[in-house]
Write an enzyme that holds these catalytic residues in place. Structure first.
Site, PDB file in Angstrom:
ATOM      1  N   LYS A  45      80.824  74.061  80.265  1.00 47.06           N
ATOM      2  CA  LYS A  45      82.291  74.079  80.343  1.00 47.06           C
ATOM      3  C   LYS A  45      82.899  73.980  78.953  1.00 47.06           C
ATOM      4  CE  LYS A  45      85.971  73.807  82.978  1.00 47.06           C
ATOM      5  NZ  LYS A  45      86.559  74.847  82.123  1.00 47.06           N
ATOM      6  N   LYS A  83      81.666  76.519  74.385  1.00 43.52           N
ATOM      7  CA  LYS A  83      82.918  76.956  73.757  1.00 43.52           C
ATOM      8  C   LYS A  83      82.813  78.427  73.441  1.00 43.52           C
ATOM      9  CE  LYS A  83      86.659  74.722  72.416  1.00 43.52           C
ATOM     10  NZ  LYS A  83      87.080  73.454  73.017  1.00 43.52           N
TER      11      LYS A  83
END
Ligand code: GLU
Length: 472
Positions: A71, A107
C-alpha cells in the site's frame, strides 16, 4: 533546505532504521530483510501530447511483502526519482506497522510537473501508467493498492480504477485496487481530510500528556498554542483547519513562494480562497508577508508543522528553529542531522511515519468497505436510532421529565459513515501514540520519538517475518 547533490532520502531512512535497530533483538539477517526494498519496477512509457510523443519516467516500489497487499500513494512531481520512491515505500511499511494497518509498504511516482498538462493529458498519462502496473501485477486489491500523494488526488484515483476495471472485467473486488477515490466511485467519507485530521489527533494526544508538556515548558492541551504550517496542500490545509477549530492559533502559513504571518491567527479557508483568487497566499489582508518559506520555518512558535516535501530542515537550518514541537505532516521533512540537533536542543519531533498515518489508516477503511461492498453504518444506523428513541421515551416516562431537543438528537443519532471513520481514526492515533510513548519510557536509552517509533515498527514487521519463515 539542503542543496547537497549527494543527498539520499533512502539513505536517511536507512540511517534512522540502523539507529533504532540497536534497540531491538532481531538478528542481522531479519533486519536486512526488513530494510531492503523487495521489488522495484522502473519504467519508461510514451504518451502522445499534442503532436509530440513524450517518453515519461515512472516507478512503483514494493518495499515489504510481510503482509498483503502492499500500500502507498502515487506522486506526480519533477523531483520523483528512484531513491525518493524507495524511501517513501519504506516509510509506508513502518507507517502501516505502527498504526496496525495490515499492509506492506509501497510507493509510486511519475516524473512530471502536473501543472504543465491539461486534464485530458493527465488522464492519458495516468491510464497508461496504470496499464504498465497491471502488466507486471503491480496493482490489484490483493497485491498492491495505490492512493493519492503529492500532485495526485481523487480524480487520478478514479482514472486508475476505471483503467483497472476495464482491463480486468468482472473482477468483483476491483474497487479495492486503489483508495482515495471519489465517494461516487467507492471512496469513503472522511478520506480527503484523513491525513490532516490524523496529524491533529496525533499532536493533540502528545499535547495532552502533562509530563511531556512539562519538559517542553508548555501548558497541557491544544488551546492557544501558536502553530506554523508549511504547505497549504490537502494535508496542511486540513491540519490547519482542525487546529484552528480546537482553538489553537495558526500564526503563519507558508507556501513555496513565501509566507504570511498574523500573531492573532489566520483562517486557512480565507487564505485558501485568497490564494485561489490571486494565485498566491501573499498580500493576505491583515497579515505580514514573509519573503521565503525557509524564513517562516525559523519563526518563534509552539508547534511547527512541515506539510510539504522532504528534506526541508537539515543540519544547516535546524540550529535556527525555535519551535518546541515539530509535527512531521510531510514524509521525511527532517534529515537525521536535524534530528541530532533537535535532541540536543530539547525539541520534540513527532515523526512522519506515525503522525501522517491518518491517510493510510482511512485508506484501509476504504479498502475494507470496497471488499464488503456496503457503506459503513448502512446496516445499523436506523436500528440504533430506533432503540435510542425507545430508551429516551422510557426515561421521559419514568422520570416525568423532558430531555431537551439538542440532547435528544445527540443521544438518538445513529453513526453515519463519516462518524465511524473519524472515530476509527481517533482510536488508531491514540493507540499508536501510547504504544510509541510506552516503548520510549520502557527504554530511556532511546534518544527520540522517531527512534521509538522505528523500534515499534521493526518489532512488528520482524515478528511477522519470523512467524512466516523463509520460502522455500
Ligand atoms: N500517500 C499517503 C501516505 O504517504 C497515503 C497512502 C495510502 O493511503 O495508501 O501515507
Amino acid at each position: 533546505m539542503s542543496t547537497n547533490k549527494n543527498y539520499s532520502f533512502f539513505g536517511d531512512v536507512e540511517k534512522s532504521f540502523d539507529k533504532a535497530s540497536k534497540f531491538t533483538k532481531w538478528d542481522s539477517g531479519i533486519l536486512e530483510q526488513i530494510k531492503q526494498c523487495n521489488a522495484v519496477y522502473s519504467i519508461h512509457f510514451p504518451v502522445k501530447i499534442g503532436e509530440n510523443i513524450e517518453v515519461l519516467k515512472a516507478f512503483r516500489v514494493q518495499h515489504s511483502h510481510h503482509k498483503a497487499p502492499c500500500k502507498g500513494g502515487i506522486r506526480y512531481s519533477t523531483a520523483v526519482n528512484l531513491d525518493e520512491v524507495m524511501a517513501l515505500a519504506a516509510l509506508m511499511t513502518y507507517k502501516c506497522a505502527i498504526v496496525n494497518v495490515p499492509f506492506g509498504g509501497a510507493k509510486g511516482g511519475i516524473c512530471i510537473d502536473p501543472k504543465k498538462y491539461t486534464a485530458y493529458e493527465l488522464e492519458k498519462i495516468t491510464r497508461r501508467y496504470t496499464a504498465e502496473l497491471i502488466k507486471k501485477n503491480f496493482i490489484g486489491p490483493g497485491t498492491d493498492v495505490p492512493a493519492p500523494d503529492y500532485g495526485t488526488g481523487e480524480r487520478e484515483m478514479a482514472w486508475i480504477l476505471d483503467t483497472y476495471s476495464s482491463m480486468r472485467p468482472g473482477e468483483i473486488d476491483a474497487a479495492g485496487c486503489v483508495t482515495g477515490k471519489p465517494i461516487s466511485q467507492g471512496g469513503v467519507r472522511g478520506r480527503k481530510e484523513a491525513t490532516g485530521l490524523g496529524v491533529f489527533y496525533g499532536i493533540r494526544e502528545v499535547c495532552n500528556m502533562p509530563d511531556v508538556m512539562k519538559k517542553l515548558e508548555l501548558s497541557t492541551g491544544i488551546e492557544d498554542k501558536r502553530v506554523i504550517v508549511q504547505g497549504l496542500g490537502n494535508v496542511g490545509y486540513h491540519a490547519a483547519k482542525f487546529f484552528r477549530e480546537a482553538k489553537a492559533k495558526i500564526i503563519c502559513l507558508a507556501e513555496y513562494d513565501g509566507a504570511i504571518y498574523n500573531e492573532n491567527g489566520l483562517n486557512e479557508e480565507e487564505v485558501f480562497q485568497h490564494k485561489k483568487n490571486t494565485g498566491s497566499v501573499l498580500n493576505f489582508p491583515g497579515a505580514k508577508n514573509i519573503a521565503t518559506s525557509a524564513e517562516a520555518l525559523e519563526l518563534d512558535c509552539d508547534i511547527l508543522i512541515p506539510a510539504a516535501l522532504e528534506n526541508v530542515i537539515d543540519g544547516n537550518n535546524a540550529p535556527n528553529i525555535k519551535a518546541k514541537i515539530i509535527g512531521e505532516a510531510a514524509n521525511g521533512p527532517l534529515t537525521p542531522e536535524a534530528d541530532e540537533i533537535f535532541i540536543k536542543k530539547g525539541i520534540l519531533v513527532i515523526p512522519d511515519m506515525y503522525l501522517n498515518a491518518g491517510g493510510v489508516t482511512v485508506s484501509y477503511f476504504e479498502w475494507l468497505k470496497n471488499l464488503s461492498h456496503v457503506r459503513y453504518g448502512r446496516m445499523e444506523k436506523r436500528f440504533t436510532e430506533n432503540v435510542n428513541t425507545h430508551i429516551i421515551a422510557q426515561i421521559e416516562e419514568l422520570t416525568a421529565k423532558k430531555i431537551n431537543t439538542t440532547e435528544k438528537n445527540l443521544i438518538m443519532h445513529g453513526a453515519e459513515e463519516v462518524d465511524l471513520v473519524y472515530s476509527g481514526l481517533e482510536e488508531t492515533m491514540i493507540g499508536a501514540t501510547n504504544e510509541i510513548m510506552d516503548c520510549w519510557k520502557k527504554n530511556p536509552e532511546i534518544p527520540d520519538m522517531r527512534t521509538a517509533a522505528y523500534v515499534v515498527a521493526i518489532n512488528k514487521v520482524g515478528t511477522s517475518y519470523e512467524a512466516l519463515g523463509i520460502f522455500p
